[in-house]
Design a protein around this motif. Structure first.
Motif, PDB file in Angstrom:
ATOM      1  N   ARG A 196      -2.142  11.371  10.964  1.00 43.51           N
ATOM      2  CA  ARG A 196      -1.765  11.714   9.597  1.00 43.51           C
ATOM      3  C   ARG A 196      -2.515  10.842   8.581  1.00 43.51           C
ATOM      4  O   ARG A 196      -2.926  11.330   7.517  1.00 43.51           O
ATOM      5  CB  ARG A 196      -0.256  11.552   9.415  1.00 43.51           C
ATOM      6  N   PHE A 197      -2.670   9.591   8.897  1.00 42.00           N
ATOM      7  CA  PHE A 197      -3.380   8.670   8.017  1.00 42.00           C
ATOM      8  C   PHE A 197      -4.807   9.165   7.760  1.00 42.00           C
ATOM      9  O   PHE A 197      -5.272   9.224   6.616  1.00 42.00           O
ATOM     10  CB  PHE A 197      -3.393   7.286   8.668  1.00 42.00           C
ATOM     11  N   ALA A 198      -5.495   9.551   8.833  1.00 42.54           N
ATOM     12  CA  ALA A 198      -6.866  10.029   8.683  1.00 42.54           C
ATOM     13  C   ALA A 198      -6.926  11.259   7.790  1.00 42.54           C
ATOM     14  O   ALA A 198      -7.766  11.352   6.885  1.00 42.54           O
ATOM     15  CB  ALA A 198      -7.458  10.327  10.063  1.00 42.54           C
ATOM     16  N   GLU A 199      -6.023  12.196   8.011  1.00 39.20           N
ATOM     17  CA  GLU A 199      -6.035  13.423   7.211  1.00 39.20           C
ATOM     18  C   GLU A 199      -5.620  13.149   5.767  1.00 39.20           C
ATOM     19  O   GLU A 199      -6.170  13.731   4.825  1.00 39.20           O
ATOM     20  CB  GLU A 199      -5.101  14.451   7.861  1.00 39.20           C
TER      21      GLU A 199
ATOM     22  N   VAL B 106       0.825  -1.191   0.000  1.00 37.25           N
ATOM     23  CA  VAL B 106       0.000   0.000   0.000  1.00 37.25           C
ATOM     24  C   VAL B 106       0.870   1.257   0.000  1.00 37.25           C
ATOM     25  O   VAL B 106       2.061   1.200   0.298  1.00 37.25           O
ATOM     26  CB  VAL B 106      -0.934   0.045   1.240  1.00 37.25           C
ATOM     27  N   THR B 107       0.223   2.383  -0.292  1.00 40.61           N
ATOM     28  CA  THR B 107       0.797   3.710  -0.121  1.00 40.61           C
ATOM     29  C   THR B 107       0.615   4.137   1.323  1.00 40.61           C
ATOM     30  O   THR B 107      -0.352   3.739   1.972  1.00 40.61           O
ATOM     31  CB  THR B 107       0.062   4.696  -1.056  1.00 40.61           C
ATOM     32  N   SER B 108       1.520   4.970   1.830  1.00 36.43           N
ATOM     33  CA  SER B 108       1.344   5.531   3.176  1.00 36.43           C
ATOM     34  C   SER B 108       1.774   6.996   3.169  1.00 36.43           C
ATOM     35  O   SER B 108       2.432   7.455   2.227  1.00 36.43           O
ATOM     36  CB  SER B 108       2.178   4.755   4.202  1.00 36.43           C
ATOM     37  N   PRO B 109       1.431   7.746   4.218  1.00 39.70           N
ATOM     38  CA  PRO B 109       1.848   9.156   4.295  1.00 39.70           C
ATOM     39  C   PRO B 109       3.333   9.341   4.582  1.00 39.70           C
ATOM     40  O   PRO B 109       3.793  10.488   4.606  1.00 39.70           O
ATOM     41  CB  PRO B 109       1.010   9.696   5.466  1.00 39.70           C
ATOM     42  N   ASN B 110       4.091   8.280   4.819  1.00 35.69           N
ATOM     43  CA  ASN B 110       5.466   8.429   5.286  1.00 35.69           C
ATOM     44  C   ASN B 110       6.302   9.379   4.441  1.00 35.69           C
ATOM     45  O   ASN B 110       7.106  10.141   4.978  1.00 35.69           O
ATOM     46  CB  ASN B 110       6.157   7.067   5.346  1.00 35.69           C
TER      47      ASN B 110
ATOM     48  N   GLY C 206      -4.337   1.279  -2.854  1.00 35.61           N
ATOM     49  CA  GLY C 206      -4.196   0.699  -1.529  1.00 35.61           C
ATOM     50  C   GLY C 206      -3.472   1.699  -0.657  1.00 35.61           C
ATOM     51  O   GLY C 206      -2.438   2.254  -1.045  1.00 35.61           O
ATOM     52  N   VAL C 207      -4.025   1.974   0.525  1.00 36.39           N
ATOM     53  CA  VAL C 207      -3.454   3.020   1.376  1.00 36.39           C
ATOM     54  C   VAL C 207      -3.490   2.570   2.830  1.00 36.39           C
ATOM     55  O   VAL C 207      -4.459   1.957   3.279  1.00 36.39           O
ATOM     56  CB  VAL C 207      -4.222   4.357   1.176  1.00 36.39           C
TER      57      VAL C 207
END
Length: 300
Positions: free
Chosen positions: A128-131, A73-77, A102-103
């Motif tokens: 951060r994930f939620a935003e 998946v993608t992430s905010p990292n 996918g996140v």
């Protein structure tokens, strides 16, 4: 619903030295979808070749016709929603509407520190994930977005002409905790799990199935909170991270047994890693291809 099979093709090979061949072969084998990790590097592959997810998926879109494509998946990292939304919109266009995002929240590995920052706490990752998901939802659904959040901002961000898929490309939200499951219920067209990581080392397959059953029940509760029918949410299991490890890929019968037990929990898609020699994802390629071609009919 008939259980679908997907595969993850890690971006560790040069495109002209096996990369292109794998994506084409995934389509020939009849996989419903082919995904890749969206990392800058990953675990045991850190000191070896590793290519970017977006260019890889762009090339895959140009070399295939029907198979769905996506990140898992993608992430905010290391991503910001504004430029990333533009890349996703473009990928959705190039693929003719075959892209799934996918996140997930990300972890504390290499991606979390490569830009020079300290790793985020679990709470900050969740915040951060939620935003990240909320803003991506707007950016991919609206022509112009202005937003001021705690972590991300957008000023008249334009995403015209929008996604081929309407109202936007689908999100597959990876989550196991209550906040993530609520995000999946509200924004996801699919939910993704790898099982319970606490069971990976010393748990049993039976304990894993029980833990995943509990995750499904919590997802149902999150859907009920907002009046959503959970049956309309696809459920994806990314394999390789349960106590079974590589055993489901040892034979067709072993895989059908493994997949059937999870199909009974309501899963609509099982994703298996493309074999990589001398790695955690080593497997017999002939058995892998047999599973791709024959397992779906046996699972019904």
């Amino acid at each position: 619903m008939r259980l679908r099979l997907g595969t993850v093709i890690l971006p560790y090979r040069r495109w002209n030295e096996g990369g292109r061949t794998a994506w084409r072969r995934a389509e020939e084998l009849g996989f419903h979808a082919a995904y890749t990790y969206d990392h800058l590097s990953w675990r045991s592959f850190r000191d070896g070749p590793w290519f970017g997810a977006v260019p890889t998926l762009t090339a895959a879109a140009a070399t295939t016709r029907h198979i769905r494509l996506g990140t898992l998946v993608t992430s905010p990292n290391f991503r910001h929603p504004v430029p990333y939304a533009k890349e996703l919109l473009s990928l959705d266009d190039i693929s003719g509407g075959r892209l799934t995002l996918g996140v997930g929240a990300g972890g504390s590995g290499f991606d979390a520190t490569v830009l020079g920052q300290d790793p985020w706490t679990p709470r900050e990752r969740a915040d951060r994930f939620a935003e990240f998901v909320q803003l991506l939802d707007r950016l991919l659904s609206e022509d112009s977005v202005s937003y001021e959040g705690d972590f991300y901002s957008a000023h008249e961000a334009r995403d015209i002409p929008g996604c081929v898929q309407r109202p936007r490309l689908p999100f597959a939200v990876a989550a196991t905790g209550p906040r993530g499951l609520r995000l999946a219920a509200r924004y996801g067209q699919a939910w993704v799990t790898t099982g319970d990581p606490r069971l990976y080392e010393n748990g049993t397959p039976e304990q894993s199935v029980g833990a995943i059953r509990g995750q499904v029940e919590k997802l149902a509760d999150a859907c009920a909170e907002i009046g959503r029918d959970m049956d309309g949410l696809d459920k994806i299991l990314l394999t390789g991270f349960t106590p079974d490890r590589g055993r489901p890929l040892e034979s067709l019968d072993a895989f059908v047994d493994f997949a059937g037990r999870h199909q009974e929990l309501g899963f609509t898609e099982i994703v298996i890693h493309w074999p990589i020699p001398d790695s955690d994802f080593a497997a017999d390629e002939k058995v892998f291809e047999q599973i791709a071609m024959e397992a779906p009919a046996q699972l019904g």
